[in-house]
Scaffold this active site. Structure first.
Site, PDB file in Angstrom:
ATOM      1  N   THR A  38       7.772  26.918  -0.868  1.00 36.92           N
ATOM      2  CA  THR A  38       9.181  27.304  -1.044  1.00 36.92           C
ATOM      3  C   THR A  38      10.047  26.055  -1.127  1.00 36.92           C
ATOM      4  O   THR A  38       9.778  25.067  -0.454  1.00 36.92           O
ATOM      5  CB  THR A  38       9.625  28.162   0.167  1.00 36.92           C
ATOM      6  OG1 THR A  38       8.846  29.352   0.182  1.00 36.92           O
ATOM      7  CG2 THR A  38      11.102  28.537   0.085  1.00 36.92           C
ATOM      8  N   GLY A  39      11.090  26.122  -1.951  1.00 34.17           N
ATOM      9  CA  GLY A  39      12.049  25.018  -1.994  1.00 34.17           C
ATOM     10  C   GLY A  39      12.286  24.528  -3.407  1.00 34.17           C
ATOM     11  O   GLY A  39      11.658  24.983  -4.365  1.00 34.17           O
ATOM     12  N   ASP A  91       3.046  22.810  -1.754  1.00 36.28           N
ATOM     13  CA  ASP A  91       4.371  22.995  -1.148  1.00 36.28           C
ATOM     14  C   ASP A  91       5.069  21.644  -0.992  1.00 36.28           C
ATOM     15  O   ASP A  91       4.421  20.591  -0.969  1.00 36.28           O
ATOM     16  CB  ASP A  91       4.209  23.678   0.226  1.00 36.28           C
ATOM     17  CG  ASP A  91       5.499  24.333   0.703  1.00 36.28           C
ATOM     18  OD1 ASP A  91       6.544  24.186   0.041  1.00 36.28           O
ATOM     19  OD2 ASP A  91       5.457  25.006   1.756  1.00 36.28           O
ATOM     20  N   ALA A  93       8.091  19.311   1.314  1.00 37.01           N
ATOM     21  CA  ALA A  93       8.294  19.024   2.746  1.00 37.01           C
ATOM     22  C   ALA A  93       9.661  18.381   2.915  1.00 37.01           C
ATOM     23  O   ALA A  93      10.255  17.889   1.953  1.00 37.01           O
ATOM     24  CB  ALA A  93       7.205  18.092   3.269  1.00 37.01           C
ATOM     25  N   ASP A  94      10.135  18.405   4.143  1.00 38.82           N
ATOM     26  CA  ASP A  94      11.404  17.731   4.457  1.00 38.82           C
ATOM     27  C   ASP A  94      11.168  16.286   4.881  1.00 38.82           C
ATOM     28  O   ASP A  94      11.999  15.424   4.638  1.00 38.82           O
ATOM     29  CB  ASP A  94      12.135  18.507   5.552  1.00 38.82           C
ATOM     30  CG  ASP A  94      12.416  19.928   5.109  1.00 38.82           C
ATOM     31  OD1 ASP A  94      13.128  20.092   4.109  1.00 38.82           O
ATOM     32  OD2 ASP A  94      11.884  20.872   5.722  1.00 38.82           O
ATOM     33  N   LYS A 104       8.442  20.671   7.973  1.00 40.31           N
ATOM     34  CA  LYS A 104       8.829  21.647   6.979  1.00 40.31           C
ATOM     35  C   LYS A 104       9.728  22.699   7.631  1.00 40.31           C
ATOM     36  O   LYS A 104       9.823  22.758   8.840  1.00 40.31           O
ATOM     37  CB  LYS A 104       7.581  22.335   6.393  1.00 40.31           C
ATOM     38  CG  LYS A 104       6.739  21.362   5.579  1.00 40.31           C
ATOM     39  CD  LYS A 104       5.568  22.031   4.880  1.00 40.31           C
ATOM     40  CE  LYS A 104       5.916  23.318   4.210  1.00 40.31           C
ATOM     41  NZ  LYS A 104       7.060  23.258   3.265  1.00 40.31           N
ATOM     42  N   GLY A 107      14.058  25.122   4.469  1.00 40.97           N
ATOM     43  CA  GLY A 107      14.441  26.361   3.783  1.00 40.97           C
ATOM     44  C   GLY A 107      14.158  27.610   4.620  1.00 40.97           C
ATOM     45  O   GLY A 107      14.395  28.726   4.169  1.00 40.97           O
ATOM     46  N   GLU A 113       4.749  29.636   5.282  1.00 42.61           N
ATOM     47  CA  GLU A 113       4.159  28.419   4.696  1.00 42.61           C
ATOM     48  C   GLU A 113       2.949  27.977   5.522  1.00 42.61           C
ATOM     49  O   GLU A 113       1.911  27.588   4.980  1.00 42.61           O
ATOM     50  CB  GLU A 113       5.203  27.299   4.635  1.00 42.61           C
ATOM     51  CG  GLU A 113       6.331  27.598   3.658  1.00 42.61           C
ATOM     52  CD  GLU A 113       7.481  26.604   3.713  1.00 42.61           C
ATOM     53  OE1 GLU A 113       8.222  26.537   2.736  1.00 42.61           O
ATOM     54  OE2 GLU A 113       7.653  25.912   4.724  1.00 42.61           O
TER      55      GLU A 113
HETATM   56  C1  5RP Z   1      11.041  25.355   3.097  1.00 43.36           C
HETATM   57  C2  5RP Z   1      10.390  24.042   3.162  1.00 43.36           C
HETATM   58  C3  5RP Z   1      10.507  23.148   1.978  1.00 43.36           C
HETATM   59  O1  5RP Z   1       9.241  22.769   1.560  1.00 43.36           O
HETATM   60  C4  5RP Z   1      11.276  21.932   2.354  1.00 43.36           C
HETATM   61  O2  5RP Z   1      12.504  22.320   2.914  1.00 43.36           O
HETATM   62  C5  5RP Z   1      11.509  21.025   1.139  1.00 43.36           C
HETATM   63  O3  5RP Z   1      12.382  21.641   0.255  1.00 43.36           O
HETATM   64  P1  5RP Z   1      12.908  20.927  -1.046  1.00 43.36           P
HETATM   65  O4  5RP Z   1      11.758  20.826  -1.981  1.00 43.36           O
HETATM   66  O5  5RP Z   1      13.996  21.843  -1.539  1.00 43.36           O
HETATM   67  O6  5RP Z   1      13.460  19.586  -0.663  1.00 43.36           O
HETATM   68  O7  5RP Z   1       9.752  23.659   4.117  1.00 43.36           O
HETATM   69  O8  5RP Z   1      10.884  26.072   4.300  1.00 43.36           O
END
Ligand code: 5RP
Length: 229
Positions: A38-39, A91, A93-94, A104, A107, A113
């Site tokens: 997600t993201g 996926d 990550a933050d 993570k 979002g 996840e």
């Molecule tokens: C959602 C997440 C996302 O992977 C994380 O927030 C990264 O998002 P983005 O790609 O928009 O920077 O963990 O729960």
């Protein structure tokens, strides 16, 4: 309105997100049973995979948002219950370290996840280089909690020297609350993940150390760097 400088930064980061999403496509093999994160980074990937639809035998989603986007491209989204194990989970990550531990949940999709990552033979994490850090914790650590436990878990986080902030006006796809914990010093991600997961009322914590990534793809100004576990 964004200043010119901030606008360039966002455009630069989006270009990197697109590049790293494109690089992840090479890892999707024939007959792949795929899990999708997600993201915004993953959204680039979802918009690219219609080109290789014939390689994907089934896809599971980590959130309602991702499911909606996949469906808009004509994919049928299967549940993990139907699929059993996944071949590959991709996926964003933050935050990520070079030993493939992650934060993570920015979002709010961290629990689903985590489930898809745990059920996958391979987990590829895709980030741009702004997210690569020497130590986790600058990004506030998301924790999904059962709503009635929110204050209790927050007090427990204060005991661990963090500053919990309730993510207001937000409910996860599971109907739970999120607490974002600021200023935690995460020196041992594996231990802290286990400690927080054991607090009653916690559904899951956004540290991905027990099931960390197998491959980290990082987009920088020169291209894509890959770190393998
Ligand atoms: C959602 C997440 C996302 O992977 C994380 O927030 C990264 O998002 P983005 O790609 O928009 O920077 O963990 O729960």
């Amino acid at each position: 309105m964004l200043s010119q400088g901030s606008l360039w930064k966002v455009m630069d980061q989006n270009k990197k997100k697109l590049n790293v999403a494109a690089a992840a496509m090479d890892h999707i093999h024939n007959d792949c049973i795929l899990g999708m994160g997600t993201g915004s980074t993953v959204n680039f990937l979802i918009d690219l995979i219609p080109d290789i639809k014939n390689k994907i035998s089934a896809v599971a989603s980590s959130s309602l948002e991702t499911e909606k986007r996949l469906k808009s491209h004509g994919f049928t989204v299967s549940s993990l219950r139907e699929l059993g194990n996944l071949d590959l989970y991709i996926d964003g990550a933050d935050e990520a370290t070079d030993n493939l531990n992650l934060i993570k949940g920015g979002g709010g999709a961290l629990t689903r996840e985590k489930i898809l990552a745990a059920a996958s033979s391979k987990f590829i994490c895709i980030i741009d280089d702004t997210k690569l850090v020497p130590f986790l914790g600058k990004f506030p650590l998301p924790i999904e909690v059962i709503p009635m436990a929110r204050s209790f878990v927050s007090r427990e986080m204060i005991k661990l020297k963090g500053q919990p902030v309730w993510r207001e006006n937000f409910l996860t796809d599971n109907g739970n609350d999120i607490i974002d914990v600021h200023n935690l010093k995460i020196t041992d991600p594996l231990e802290l993940e286990a400690t927080i997961n054991q607090i009653t009322g916690v559904v899951s914590v956004g540290i991905f150390a027990k099931r960390s990534a197998d491959i980290l793809l990082i987009a920088n100004n020169d291209g894509i760097e890959a770190i393998n576990s």
